[in-house]
Design a protein around this motif. Sequence first.
Motif, PDB file in Angstrom:
ATOM      1  N   UNK A 215       0.808  -1.217   0.000  1.00 13.33           N
ATOM      2  CA  UNK A 215       0.000   0.000   0.000  1.00 13.33           C
ATOM      3  C   UNK A 215       0.842   1.268   0.000  1.00 13.33           C
ATOM      4  N   UNK A 216       2.180   1.154   0.121  1.00 13.02           N
ATOM      5  CA  UNK A 216       2.998   2.367   0.266  1.00 13.02           C
ATOM      6  C   UNK A 216       3.651   2.751  -1.052  1.00 13.02           C
ATOM      7  N   UNK A 217       4.023   4.021  -1.141  1.00 18.99           N
ATOM      8  CA  UNK A 217       4.712   4.551  -2.323  1.00 18.99           C
ATOM      9  C   UNK A 217       6.048   5.150  -1.890  1.00 18.99           C
ATOM     10  N   UNK A 218       7.150   4.984  -2.584  1.00 14.20           N
ATOM     11  CA  UNK A 218       7.312   4.038  -3.686  1.00 14.20           C
ATOM     12  C   UNK A 218       7.308   2.610  -3.158  1.00 14.20           C
ATOM     13  N   UNK A 219       6.757   1.709  -3.913  1.00  8.01           N
ATOM     14  CA  UNK A 219       6.644   0.331  -3.428  1.00  8.01           C
ATOM     15  C   UNK A 219       8.033  -0.297  -3.256  1.00  8.01           C
ATOM     16  N   UNK A 220       8.316  -0.843  -2.054  1.00  5.70           N
ATOM     17  CA  UNK A 220       9.623  -1.461  -1.839  1.00  5.70           C
ATOM     18  C   UNK A 220       9.820  -2.685  -2.742  1.00  5.70           C
ATOM     19  N   UNK A 221      11.098  -2.958  -3.070  1.00  7.80           N
ATOM     20  CA  UNK A 221      11.375  -4.098  -3.953  1.00  7.80           C
ATOM     21  C   UNK A 221      11.978  -5.266  -3.185  1.00  7.80           C
ATOM     22  N   UNK A 222      12.885  -4.948  -2.254  1.00  7.48           N
ATOM     23  CA  UNK A 222      13.642  -6.029  -1.607  1.00  7.48           C
ATOM     24  C   UNK A 222      13.354  -6.103  -0.109  1.00  7.48           C
ATOM     25  N   UNK A 223      13.423  -7.318   0.425  1.00 10.05           N
ATOM     26  CA  UNK A 223      13.187  -7.524   1.854  1.00 10.05           C
ATOM     27  C   UNK A 223      14.249  -8.456   2.413  1.00 10.05           C
ATOM     28  N   UNK A 224      14.641  -8.198   3.659  1.00 13.47           N
ATOM     29  CA  UNK A 224      15.557  -9.108   4.361  1.00 13.47           C
ATOM     30  C   UNK A 224      14.826  -9.650   5.578  1.00 13.47           C
ATOM     31  N   UNK A 225      15.077 -10.916   5.887  1.00 12.68           N
ATOM     32  CA  UNK A 225      14.366 -11.568   6.991  1.00 12.68           C
ATOM     33  C   UNK A 225      15.375 -12.123   7.993  1.00 12.68           C
ATOM     34  N   UNK A 226      15.266 -11.718   9.248  1.00 11.56           N
ATOM     35  CA  UNK A 226      16.057 -12.357  10.305  1.00 11.56           C
ATOM     36  C   UNK A 226      15.117 -12.704  11.457  1.00 11.56           C
ATOM     37  N   UNK A 227      15.502 -13.697  12.262  1.00  9.12           N
ATOM     38  CA  UNK A 227      14.637 -14.063  13.384  1.00  9.12           C
ATOM     39  C   UNK A 227      15.312 -15.016  14.341  1.00  9.12           C
ATOM     40  N   UNK A 228      14.793 -15.062  15.550  1.00  9.83           N
ATOM     41  CA  UNK A 228      15.341 -15.967  16.559  1.00  9.83           C
ATOM     42  C   UNK A 228      14.907 -17.396  16.242  1.00  9.83           C
ATOM     43  N   UNK A 229      15.796 -18.319  16.584  1.00  9.03           N
ATOM     44  CA  UNK A 229      15.545 -19.709  16.199  1.00  9.03           C
ATOM     45  C   UNK A 229      14.766 -20.487  17.258  1.00  9.03           C
ATOM     46  N   UNK A 230      13.578 -20.028  17.573  1.00  4.56           N
ATOM     47  CA  UNK A 230      12.662 -20.826  18.394  1.00  4.56           C
ATOM     48  C   UNK A 230      11.352 -20.922  17.612  1.00  4.56           C
ATOM     49  N   UNK A 231      10.491 -21.880  17.946  1.00  8.06           N
ATOM     50  CA  UNK A 231       9.381 -22.191  17.040  1.00  8.06           C
ATOM     51  C   UNK A 231       8.605 -20.985  16.520  1.00  8.06           C
ATOM     52  N   UNK A 232       8.087 -20.156  17.407  1.00  4.68           N
ATOM     53  CA  UNK A 232       7.218 -19.059  16.992  1.00  4.68           C
ATOM     54  C   UNK A 232       7.920 -18.102  16.029  1.00  4.68           C
ATOM     55  N   UNK A 233       9.152 -17.719  16.380  1.00  3.36           N
ATOM     56  CA  UNK A 233       9.844 -16.727  15.570  1.00  3.36           C
ATOM     57  C   UNK A 233      10.373 -17.338  14.274  1.00  3.36           C
ATOM     58  N   UNK A 234      10.802 -18.605  14.330  1.00  4.58           N
ATOM     59  CA  UNK A 234      11.273 -19.270  13.111  1.00  4.58           C
ATOM     60  C   UNK A 234      10.123 -19.386  12.110  1.00  4.58           C
ATOM     61  N   UNK A 235       8.932 -19.685  12.630  1.00  2.00           N
ATOM     62  CA  UNK A 235       7.789 -19.821  11.737  1.00  2.00           C
ATOM     63  C   UNK A 235       7.299 -18.472  11.232  1.00  2.00           C
TER      64      UNK A 235
END
Lengths: 307, 407
Positions: free
Chosen positions: B162-182
């Motif tokens: 919904x935002x302008x300019x529309x983003x193109x790239x994304x990076x994903x990081x997270x803690x390695x426990x069930x909820x955050x990994x999923x």
Amino acid sequence: MKKYGWLIGLGAVGLLACLPFFKSGYAINFLLIVFYWIGLTGCWNFMSGYTGYIDFGSVTYVGVGSYVAGVLTLKAGLPLFPAVLLAGLATFLLALMVGWPTLKLRGAYFAIATFALAEALKQVCEEWNSLTGGGSGLTYSLRLDDLTYYWIYLGLAAGVVGMTFFTDRSKMGYAMKAIHQDEQAAARVGINTHWIKIRAYGQSAFFMGLLGSLEASRLGYITPVDVFNVHITIKMVIMSLLGGMGTILGPVIGAGFLQVIEDVLGTSFLNWYLVFIGVIIILVIMFMPKGISGAISQRVARLLRKS
Amino acid sequence: MKKLGLLVMIGLVLGIWSFNSEAASFRIGVAVPLTGTFGKDGALVKDAYTFWAETINAKGGIASKGQKSPVELIFYDDQSDPQMSAKLVEKLVKEDKVDLILGGFGSSQVMAASAVSERLKFPMVCGSASSNALFERKFKYYFSTLGKATEEIRGVVEVFTMVQPKPKTMAIVGANIPFTAQACDGYEMYAKKFGFTVVHKELFPLNLQDYNTLLQKVKAKNPDVLLVGSHMAVALRTMKAMKEIDFNPKAVAFSYGPTVPAFAQGLGKDAEYVFAASEWTPNLPYKDAFFGTAADLNKAYHKRFNRFPDYVEVASIGGALAQQISIQELGIIPPVKEEDRVKLMEKLHKINIMTSYGQINFGEDGANAEHPPVAVQIQGGKLINVYPREAAEGKPLYPMPAWGERK
């Protein structure tokens, strides 16, 4: 007394084995967890209490056992018992491999090395997604009923305590105590200290692997963070300290005592019980340096001298 | 005269006391972490259930079969330990003989605890565990008012369409426990679905000390948006590290953390522009007969605890309420018998109700099928609902200014 110790022990185990026929409900669930901790603490005490080599990575064997049995039952379709036995075998072999280099290290270095090992293996289980499910964990598909766990844990706890009892007065036991007292002197009188340590380490790891894998199946779900949790190691250390390190009954008294006060105080003092438990642990360690069982046997010895 | 007053007082107290002792109460047990890794989170859940019980008890209790029975809660601390959590559910059921139970906090603990409640045939409604594994066991007695972990974060990905300019790239990081990994798996899935390119995905240990190195790697790939699978502590440390290494993506979003008031308090102005996944905001058009509208609930909660509720707390209240409404409709009164609990389980699978937390419809697998995910953004120190569009209080602010350009 010492002569008939094993008889008394056998009698106690027999009574506990019959208990479910008279009593059901929460008592059984509570006791099976006590047996589980007596087993684990007994393993820790067998290695660290007797040889003086403090193992800060014991949870390694609980965790590896959990994952080996989990992967074998889920991915290879093995029944639970063979998987658990193979988990015990795997932890035994792992302990031999780990023990070979690390048990050449003295005291504190061994403690640090084993601690690092547990962390490293946790990472392996987190990264190896295809096999372990990574951070999302593994859901066990096989489980026994509570009563079966009760008897198996009782058997394993008795097995570990029995192993300690018979080793205590054997050649191996004397060698372990000698290593604790003065390793160089022990080596000079012809004890193969390195091998004795590795053997003790392997034996205790074997039982930890069995217990870890069974408990994983009982709870039904494992994640690396949970089964390699350093708190499990700390609990073994605390229970050993409370009961008395390097004694036969130390783990029984320590694990039983801590579980009972946790259960009783946790029910009545929700917000303060951990503070109370902390204070109790500190008091015991201050006033009973040899643990509860050490303090009891000192008392008994004094009474016998008086009479 | 004084004596008479005293007598009247004593009479009144005795009267109230005897009146209370007539009605048997619903005894409801909860094993929840109050110490350990999730001690703070578990305390929120405890507050939520307490608030639900106090509100219901102020009305005389649960009205069922023409009588009102008050609610009595029994809490135990599971120390964030699954073995302990399972043991305490056993204790509550077998020793304390509770009528009903409610869910605790954290995927691992709830997994172990719900396996016990399944065997004992006790329905467990939970508002604070959402790992997909919970719903993959074909359990009949486990229910969750939250969506699945991979679904909860849909809003914070979709909001960027919904935002302008529309983003193109994304990076994903997270803690390695069930909820955050999923949550990270969900980020990846939805990023691809909405046409974004994922340039980096990495899971790290929960007790990671060095966030700077982790984020330097991400910074080098220069993503437009950073998506983080987080709990509170992870969210705080990520923000601090981003500022330290001057990492300036155009937006940053978290799966959990920023909706807890302590996040904005801890970071102050640095918390501005942060996006977070949520399942509830007080401006949503939800309401029920017990707590009024979402806004009413928000106000009443603030009055009681001097802070606004996090969505997990409202989801927990929603869960308790779903169980309560089912009891009322079935006409169950204490002491609750096993066949009542079987009926209750069957009923819970069928209900489809509007509450101040939103629609609750447990469906076949026990996950809340109807619940739309929400995205919020911190604007001017407040959580502003920015997604879905029809419920939005404000426009998402994008791109966020670089650290150096902030006032």
